[in-house]
Write an enzyme that holds these catalytic residues in place. Structure first.
Site, mmCIF file in Angstrom:
data_model
loop_
_atom_site.group_PDB
_atom_site.id
_atom_site.type_symbol
_atom_site.label_atom_id
_atom_site.label_comp_id
_atom_site.label_asym_id
_atom_site.label_seq_id
_atom_site.Cartn_x
_atom_site.Cartn_y
_atom_site.Cartn_z
ATOM 1 N N ASN A 12 -75.263 19.893 -23.302
ATOM 2 C CA ASN A 12 -74.096 20.066 -23.920
ATOM 3 C C ASN A 12 -73.307 18.873 -24.224
ATOM 4 O O ASN A 12 -72.533 18.572 -23.176
ATOM 5 C CB ASN A 12 -73.560 21.435 -23.301
ATOM 6 N N HIS A 99 -69.274 29.502 -24.176
ATOM 7 C CA HIS A 99 -68.981 28.693 -23.151
ATOM 8 C C HIS A 99 -67.695 28.924 -22.550
ATOM 9 O O HIS A 99 -66.708 29.248 -23.634
ATOM 10 C CB HIS A 99 -69.088 27.062 -23.656
ATOM 11 N N GLU A 169 -72.592 29.637 -15.519
ATOM 12 C CA GLU A 169 -71.918 28.466 -15.347
ATOM 13 C C GLU A 169 -70.711 28.926 -14.807
ATOM 14 O O GLU A 169 -69.535 29.480 -15.343
ATOM 15 C CB GLU A 169 -71.742 27.852 -16.651
ATOM 16 N N SER A 214 -71.997 20.774 -13.146
ATOM 17 C CA SER A 214 -72.080 19.568 -12.144
ATOM 18 C C SER A 214 -73.781 19.392 -11.900
ATOM 19 O O SER A 214 -73.879 19.265 -10.700
ATOM 20 C CB SER A 214 -71.306 19.807 -10.987
#
Ligand code: PGA
Length: 256
Positions: A12, A99, A169, A214
């Site tokens: 992304n 997101h 996420e 990460s």
């Protein structure tokens, strides 16, 4: 990993990348032309300005190209927005929806994210639906409740393993260099698998569940080996071909 699921390594790019960055896409498109691509799918989601030219660069490569968001309507008076049809028209095959940066910056709700995923299906795209808890929610012990609520609210009833990928996420892990422990990721992914299997039946067994936050070359092998982690959604480390290809390459040993 999950037996019988082909993992997806997805990048992304967020609001990064100009025409000069197309060299990185070219290098990734070349770099994934290996036997490993039969077992592992790869995807880059550049900014919309690069979508069409990026897909043209991937003509003879297994690298897929996708977008980072779409509007819930297919066309109309929505200045500045991009529809799922437009993404498909540029030969994009995936779109990220929900997101956490969009949930925060644009106050996107589960209801809206679900409508965007439905628009993606209508256009023949696969939706990558993002969910994840904030630092405060984790501290408060609410992680699994948040995941349950976001899956219930954001994932359409018509989701299946072809049209949907779910990306876990944790908001606090995005762009911070911090990651949950292996045990925490394993717990979250096992919970998600159970939740979607209860709701979608057999399709829940084969729907891909990505981890994002990460992910980098140094932790990819460890994170991708976790049960029910069927790939990665990568921000910062996907901007450099070398790093992205190294994360993809982590599957070489995992799949041996
Ligand atoms: P990061 O971003 O890899 O830079 O943490 C992940 C994401 O936001 O998808």
């Amino acid at each position: 990993m999950t037996p019988d699921i082909r993992p997806l390594v997805a990048g992304n790019w967020k609001m990064n990348g100009t025409r000069a960055s197309l060299d990185q896409i070219k290098a990734i498109a070349e770099g994934v032309k290996t036997d490993l691509s039969e077992k592992v799918e790869t995807l880059i989601c550049p900014p919309a300005t690069l979508l069409y030219v990026a897909t043209a660069l991937c003509d003879d490569s297994p690298l897929a190209i996708g977008a980072q968001d779409c509007h819930q309507a297919q066309s109309g008076a929505h200045t500045g927005e991009i529809s799922a049809d437009m993404i498909a028209d540029c030969f994009g095959t995936y779109v990220i929806v929900g997101h956490s940066e969009r949930r925060t910056d644009n106050a996107e709700t589960d209801h809206l994210v679900r409508a965007k995923a439905e628009a993606a299906y209508e256009a023949g795209l696969t939706a990558i639906i993002c969910i994840g808890e904030t630092a405060d929610e984790r501290k408060g012990g609410q992680t699994l409740d948040i995941l349950k609520r976001q899956i219930a609210g954001s994932v359409p009833d018509s989701a299946n393993s072809e049209n949907t990928v779910i990306a876990y996420e944790p908001v606090w892990a995005i762009g911070t260099g911090l990651t949950p422990t292996v045990a925490d990721i394993a717990e979250a992914h096992a919970f998600m698998r159970d939740d979607i299997t209860k709701r979608f039946g057999p399709a829940g067994h084969t729907m891909r569940l990505l981890y994002g936050g990460s992910v980098k070359p140094s932790n990819a092998a460890e994170l991708m080996a976790i049960a029910n982690v069927d790939g990665a959604l990568i921000g910062g480390a996907s901007l450099k071909a070398e790093d992205f290809l190294s994360i993809f390459g982590a599957y070489k040993t995992l799949l041996d």
